[in-house]
Design an enzyme around this catalytic site. Structure first.
Site, mmCIF file in Angstrom:
data_model
loop_
_atom_site.group_PDB
_atom_site.id
_atom_site.type_symbol
_atom_site.label_atom_id
_atom_site.label_comp_id
_atom_site.label_asym_id
_atom_site.label_seq_id
_atom_site.Cartn_x
_atom_site.Cartn_y
_atom_site.Cartn_z
ATOM 1 N N HIS A 121 19.234 -38.142 25.485
ATOM 2 C CA HIS A 121 19.346 -39.602 25.435
ATOM 3 C C HIS A 121 20.814 -40.037 25.499
ATOM 4 O O HIS A 121 21.672 -39.391 24.907
ATOM 5 C CB HIS A 121 18.817 -40.130 24.100
ATOM 6 C CG HIS A 121 17.333 -40.156 23.962
ATOM 7 N ND1 HIS A 121 16.582 -39.025 23.802
ATOM 8 C CD2 HIS A 121 16.468 -41.197 23.927
ATOM 9 C CE1 HIS A 121 15.304 -39.373 23.673
ATOM 10 N NE2 HIS A 121 15.203 -40.682 23.751
ATOM 11 N N ASN A 152 23.334 -31.314 22.301
ATOM 12 C CA ASN A 152 22.467 -32.455 22.001
ATOM 13 C C ASN A 152 22.016 -32.447 20.553
ATOM 14 O O ASN A 152 22.126 -33.446 19.841
ATOM 15 C CB ASN A 152 21.253 -32.393 22.944
ATOM 16 C CG ASN A 152 20.288 -33.550 22.752
ATOM 17 O OD1 ASN A 152 20.681 -34.656 22.407
ATOM 18 N ND2 ASN A 152 19.006 -33.275 22.982
ATOM 19 N N GLU A 254 39.441 -43.304 29.900
ATOM 20 C CA GLU A 254 39.655 -44.212 31.044
ATOM 21 C C GLU A 254 40.316 -43.458 32.202
ATOM 22 O O GLU A 254 39.968 -43.654 33.363
ATOM 23 C CB GLU A 254 40.534 -45.389 30.622
ATOM 24 C CG GLU A 254 39.801 -46.392 29.730
ATOM 25 C CD GLU A 254 40.646 -47.622 29.414
ATOM 26 O OE1 GLU A 254 41.892 -47.526 29.449
ATOM 27 O OE2 GLU A 254 40.049 -48.683 29.120
ATOM 28 N N ASP A 260 37.482 -49.177 32.930
ATOM 29 C CA ASP A 260 38.251 -49.967 31.966
ATOM 30 C C ASP A 260 37.321 -50.293 30.800
ATOM 31 O O ASP A 260 36.465 -51.165 30.902
ATOM 32 C CB ASP A 260 38.795 -51.253 32.597
ATOM 33 C CG ASP A 260 39.668 -52.037 31.620
ATOM 34 O OD1 ASP A 260 39.900 -51.558 30.486
ATOM 35 O OD2 ASP A 260 40.108 -53.143 31.990
ATOM 36 N N GLN A 270 43.620 -53.999 23.259
ATOM 37 C CA GLN A 270 43.180 -52.799 24.000
ATOM 38 C C GLN A 270 44.259 -51.721 23.966
ATOM 39 O O GLN A 270 43.976 -50.553 23.712
ATOM 40 C CB GLN A 270 42.917 -53.143 25.475
ATOM 41 C CG GLN A 270 41.580 -53.790 25.743
ATOM 42 C CD GLN A 270 41.320 -53.902 27.239
ATOM 43 O OE1 GLN A 270 41.230 -52.893 27.950
ATOM 44 N NE2 GLN A 270 41.193 -55.122 27.713
ATOM 45 N N GLU A 274 43.255 -48.310 22.279
ATOM 46 C CA GLU A 274 42.930 -47.272 23.256
ATOM 47 C C GLU A 274 43.875 -46.079 23.219
ATOM 48 O O GLU A 274 43.562 -45.013 23.734
ATOM 49 C CB GLU A 274 42.896 -47.883 24.670
ATOM 50 C CG GLU A 274 41.731 -48.870 24.817
ATOM 51 C CD GLU A 274 41.648 -49.523 26.185
ATOM 52 O OE1 GLU A 274 42.566 -49.329 27.004
ATOM 53 O OE2 GLU A 274 40.652 -50.214 26.419
HETATM 54 MN MN MN Z 1 40.389 -50.830 28.509
HETATM 55 MN MN MN Z 2 43.844 -48.152 28.485
#
Ligand code: MN
Ligand code: MN
Length: 280
Positions: A121, A152, A254, A260, A270, A274
């Site tokens: 899943h 899993n 990313e 993004d 972000q 990030e």
């Molecule tokens: Mn982003």
């Molecule tokens: Mn980034």
């Protein structure tokens, strides 16, 4: 006195008219409506209804980008809070997603039989137990990837349990799970494809979890101190059961995927969230 009353009536009518003529000015209400939306933090790959490689599907209890040539999702996104967790039994009704375009191949329950990979899943069954309908929706084969069984049932199950524990103590979460790459190691060894070459076996599975205290106006409450867990695991039966070993940054995911993530958050937030690796 009469004049004041008349003025008051005119003012009241004017306010009444303005409030109905300009519903678009009540932006707070719009934000409230989007709260808890499965895609509140953004569409990572700009999934849409015209690309077979990046096809947007809304299955009500989760949304995704589906990759028709690979017959697996690129990513699945959902919101999780205490309301999603109830008493519905695990339905186990693995089945084809008949809502796909009619001429597309439909992965079936049997497609994974004997391959050495689990029907893994993306949006987990146990994240959707508020109703039988909600739980059953997670068993559509469009929500599955070929996942190494140990990965899993141990590594990913442990992280999913950990996340639901946070929900039970008063948090809510925005979650995206995805996969990329070519080839994984199941119980029958290394494979790049299953189901007579129709289904791609990804090499990597990743997840990003944004965790905030339960409340309203979620987009505005996510700030530079918000906790974000990001993991990237090899799709291997030899993977450790400890998900913490696979913690990474959203930036790294990313870079690996070209997506993004968290794109609906202000850029400055972000950038901070990030680049930070969760300390656990
Ligand atoms: Mn982003
Ligand atoms: Mn980034």
């Amino acid at each position: 006195m009469r004049r004041t009353q008349a003025l008051a009536i005119v003012l009241a009518v004017a306010l009444f008219t303005i409030s109905f003529a300009k519903p678009e000015s009540r932006s707070e209400e719009k934000v409230n409506k989007l709260d808890n939306d499965n895609l509140l933090l953004g569409n990572p790959s700009s999934a849409n209804s015209s690309s077979i490689y990046n096809y947007f599907l809304d299955r009500k209890y989760y949304v995704m980008s589906y990759n028709a040539p690979k017959n697996i999702p690129n990513w699945v996104s959902w919101h999780l809070d205490a309301q999603d967790i109830g008493t519905a039994d695990r339905q186990n009704d693995f089945r084809s997603d008949s809502s796909l375009p009619s001429y597309w191949y439909k992965v079936s329950n049997a497609s994974y039989s004997g391959t050495g990979f689990d029907r893994g899943h993306n949006c987990p069954s146990a994240d959707r137990t508020n109703s039988i309908e909600a739980n059953s929706s997670t068993f559509l084969m469009t929500n599955m990837i070929p996942q190494a069984p140990n990965l899993n049932r141990r590594t990913w199950a442990n992280l999913e349990d950990y996340t639901r524990d946070l929900i039970r103590i008063g948090y809510e979460a925005y979650i995206v799970m995805g996969s990329y790459g070519n080839g994984g190691i199941g119980t029958n060894g290394y494979k790049t494809q299953i189901d007579h070459g129709r289904i791609r076996v990804p090499s990597n599975l990743w997840k990003v979890i944004v965790i905030i205290p339960h409340g309203n106006n979620d987009l505005k409450r996510i700030n530079a101190s918000t906790r974000v867990i990001a993991i990237n695991t090899p799709n291997s039966n030899g993977a450790s059961s400890n998900w913490r070993l696979y913690c990474t940054t959203v930036d790294a995911i990313e870079k690996a995927t070209g997506y993004d993530l968290l794109s609906n958050l202000p850029y400055d937030i972000q950038r901070v969230l990030e680049s930070r690796r969760d300390a656990n």
